[in-house]
Design an enzyme around this catalytic site. Sequence first.
Site, PDB file in Angstrom:
ATOM      1  CG  ASP A 187       5.047  -1.878 -12.088  1.00 49.25           C
ATOM      2  OD1 ASP A 187       4.181  -2.243 -13.129  1.00 49.25           O
ATOM      3  OD2 ASP A 187       4.989  -2.244 -10.988  1.00 49.25           O
ATOM      4  CD  GLU A 219       5.760  -5.688 -11.377  1.00 52.38           C
ATOM      5  OE1 GLU A 219       4.902  -5.401 -10.952  1.00 52.38           O
ATOM      6  OE2 GLU A 219       6.846  -5.549 -10.895  1.00 52.38           O
ATOM      7  CG  ASP A 235       1.401  -6.245  -9.912  1.00 48.37           C
ATOM      8  OD1 ASP A 235       0.679  -7.101  -9.276  1.00 48.37           O
ATOM      9  OD2 ASP A 235       2.144  -5.337  -9.538  1.00 48.37           O
TER      10      ASP A 235
HETATM   11 MG   LIG Z   1       3.710  -3.863 -10.294  1.00 42.41          MG
END
Ligand SMILES: [Mg+2]
Length: 354
Positions: A189, A217, A242
Amino acid sequence: MIIKDVQVHYRNIPLLVPFKTALRQANEIDSIEVEITLDNGIKGTGAAAPTVVITGDSTESIMSVAAGPIKEALSGHDLRDFQEALKKVQRCCTGNTSAKAAADIALYDAYSKWLNIPLYAYLGGQKNLRTSMTIGVDTPEKMAWDAEKSVEAGFHLLKIKVGTYPEIDLERIEAVRRAVSPDVKLRLDANQAWEPKQAVQILQELEKKDFGIEFVEQPVRADDWEGLKFVTERTKLPVMADESLFSAKDALKLIAGRFADLINIKLMKCGGISEAWKIADIAEANGVKCMVGSMMEPSLSVAAAAHFAAAHPNVVYMDLDAPLWLSEEPDHLTYDGEDVLLSDQPGIGIVQPV
Ligand SMILES: [Mg+2]
């Protein structure tokens, strides 16, 4: 079944250790609870936590929207008209998805308590939930150490936060990969930290190595949808949106334009379970799989997300470790290593301390 009162409560919860991402460092969270009381004595509670860098919602804004337009919209409503109550919350103001999520969760809690069944049963499912554990962004050595500890604690899915000083991101990922056994899967992420071309370069480097990475992400800025698509088209690793995606309307556009491969649904971004369900449905109709995640949030709202995750067939990834970072025992769900266990009491339920 008339809603006769809506109360808003505030609590501050320190974290056990600081939570670090490319966007922020959190040492504590604010939890705002919305409690609705029906004239038959049933109470429903929901919660929100502010993540101002993502949702734009602050503690003050959540509290004032919950005590203002949301309370006004719900007061006197007959909860047997459940869907209309959910709509009233969504329509009472624009934005403010965190406050709406707290109220939406409280309505689901009250309604399933009235039916006298757990929320997951009302939503129609009870699949097993296995969460990832987050490794905060830090030096490669510290991240490798944190990864080892998490695996020792029973986690087989690690979410590696990267993006501060991107020049050492490959080193970080490599250090984590070396520290844990091959059966442990890694998720990345970047929390918006990479430039599109830089993201492609990093991800193409990773593709050459067999690092067992499931997906990445939010590689680029939330509002840079073209950048997101640029990255998605140039890497074999699945790219998950996201911060770029909040609502069902966003999901329609994101999926139609093929901007990303996967979607991360969070109740604080979308405004609660009612909207989360629509996002997961839209994605399912288009063959796009979803994860349910959370911000740093109290166990009440994470439990609500977990009930949703347990029920919706298109939620196949879970990222629900936030309560394990808090300096208090989770009281609405419990953990057995990486397994997330829900209460079988009516509504969201309370977990009795063991
Ligand atoms: Mg995230």
